[in-house]
Design an enzyme around this catalytic site. Sequence first.
Site, PDB file in Angstrom:
ATOM      1  NE  ARG A  30      -1.493   0.475   4.333  1.00  0.00           N
ATOM      2  CZ  ARG A  30      -2.836   0.846   4.682  1.00  0.00           C
ATOM      3  NH1 ARG A  30      -3.821   0.168   3.900  1.00  0.00           N
ATOM      4  NH2 ARG A  30      -3.017   1.643   5.439  1.00  0.00           N
ATOM      5  NE  ARG A  73       3.784   9.033  -5.009  1.00  0.00           N
ATOM      6  CZ  ARG A  73       3.449   9.396  -3.741  1.00  0.00           C
ATOM      7  NH1 ARG A  73       4.191   9.867  -2.828  1.00  0.00           N
ATOM      8  NH2 ARG A  73       2.154   9.165  -3.482  1.00  0.00           N
ATOM      9  NE  ARG A  90       2.213  -6.423  16.910  1.00  0.00           N
ATOM     10  CZ  ARG A  90       3.254  -6.737  17.926  1.00  0.00           C
ATOM     11  NH1 ARG A  90       2.682  -7.830  18.672  1.00  0.00           N
ATOM     12  NH2 ARG A  90       4.194  -6.200  18.176  1.00  0.00           N
ATOM     13  NE  ARG A 106       1.659   4.791  13.544  1.00  0.00           N
ATOM     14  CZ  ARG A 106       0.934   4.272  12.564  1.00  0.00           C
ATOM     15  NH1 ARG A 106       1.313   4.685  11.253  1.00  0.00           N
ATOM     16  NH2 ARG A 106       0.079   3.451  12.675  1.00  0.00           N
ATOM     17  CD  GLU A 141       0.331   4.043  16.479  1.00  0.00           C
ATOM     18  OE1 GLU A 141      -0.050   5.342  16.223  1.00  0.00           O
ATOM     19  OE2 GLU A 141       0.146   3.131  15.512  1.00  0.00           O
ATOM     20  CE1 TYR A 199      -4.175  -1.522   8.181  1.00  0.00           C
ATOM     21  CE2 TYR A 199      -2.579  -2.727   7.020  1.00  0.00           C
ATOM     22  CZ  TYR A 199      -3.163  -1.631   7.465  1.00  0.00           C
ATOM     23  OH  TYR A 199      -2.053  -0.568   7.964  1.00  0.00           O
ATOM     24  CG  ASP A 227      -6.881   2.219   4.125  1.00  0.00           C
ATOM     25  OD1 ASP A 227      -6.042   2.051   5.219  1.00  0.00           O
ATOM     26  OD2 ASP A 227      -6.101   2.230   2.975  1.00  0.00           O
TER      27      ASP A 227
END
Length: 386
Positions: A171, A175, A248, A279, A305, A354, A356
Amino acid sequence: MSQRILIVGAGLYGATCARELHDAGHRVHVIEQRDAPGGNCATRYLPEADCHEHVHGAHIFHTDSDRIWAWVNRFARFNAYVHRVKVCHADAIYSFPINLFTLYQVFGVRTPQQARDALARERQPIAAPANLEEHCLATVGPTLYRLFIEGYTRKQWGRHPSQLPAEIIKRIPVRLSFDDNYFNDRYQGIPIGGYAALFDRLLAGIPVEFDVDFLRDRDHWLARYDRVIYTGPIDAFFDRCHGALEYRSLRFERELLPLADFQGAAVVNYSDAAVPFTRIIEHRHFELPSAARTEAARHTLITREYPAHGGPGREPYYPVGTAVNLARYERYRALADALAPQVHFGGRLAEYRYLDMHQVIGAALAQVQRLLSPGRHGAVTIARAA
Ligand code: UDP
């Protein structure tokens, strides 16, 4: 004919179904075991820092779908936030997801062609990558994999990347331009007023009861409604008779700091295995600065986190899609299918996927459509109210 429909869970899947079914004329009742709606996208306003706290971790809405963007904009105005993440590794800060600036920082390359050549030199010839590690070695090579992926993924999932499916990482874009937008989607942003404002409007006019544990009185609830949409963990619904599905979990450590700005960005990832958290989120950066707020807010809220094992007493966050878990899920799915059409299982926890936020809305809208169109999709029975 109008039906009595119980929706278990006031997260995004439940609230989307509730809105659509209520608007179609059904008598919808929502119960939620937490004390507020919003599921894991819930936010709350924190006056000390004059911003909305993402209580269960950062949630950035993004979608490529005109239809879903138009739908969600009926219930909220979105700010122009664009997700730009930085990565900290061994005290150095890098641009992320991997883009030309990252490649400049790591390899000294300055043009897309130089970057392409550098990646070609780095990549390992693995014909059919079988796991997340091999996928990364084959696409970006060992230097970038070790800097950005290996430590972070190990912390996040509690397993070595060689034991995880590559899908987890696919995901995230790579670039060869300086574009450091985390997402490729056409639309993104955060609801102005936070997700609480979005859920207030999604659930407006619909009875919602909080602090209700559906599973404690499951049979009582099932007997009282024509239909039930259940959005909790599918294994819990069946008393974990085939064993617990693995999730998790996360632990959040909040800190209110007497500073206007701690890290200069909403999210900084810590990819070093030696740092225990993955993070740091600085909530004020999810909102675009207003001159008034910059003056007023002398404190900033940050959240570290920490990934954690799931299990009893822990909030389930990420389904762990190993072969064993997916096989176990299929057994629960068979039990769930046998309860159709009275009970429908949907959303991240009930589908063990999972998802979004835009995918949750898409799945919920599709499910409601099936429920409202009798006959077109097999065992479907809820008719649109006259
Ligand atoms: N990931 C990584 N390093 C990073 C960010 C992400 O290795 O700095 C990997 C990690 O395995 C993670 C996956 O990419 O689980 C997906 O990341 P994303 O940011 O989409 O995860 P989420 O925000 O949903 O936890």
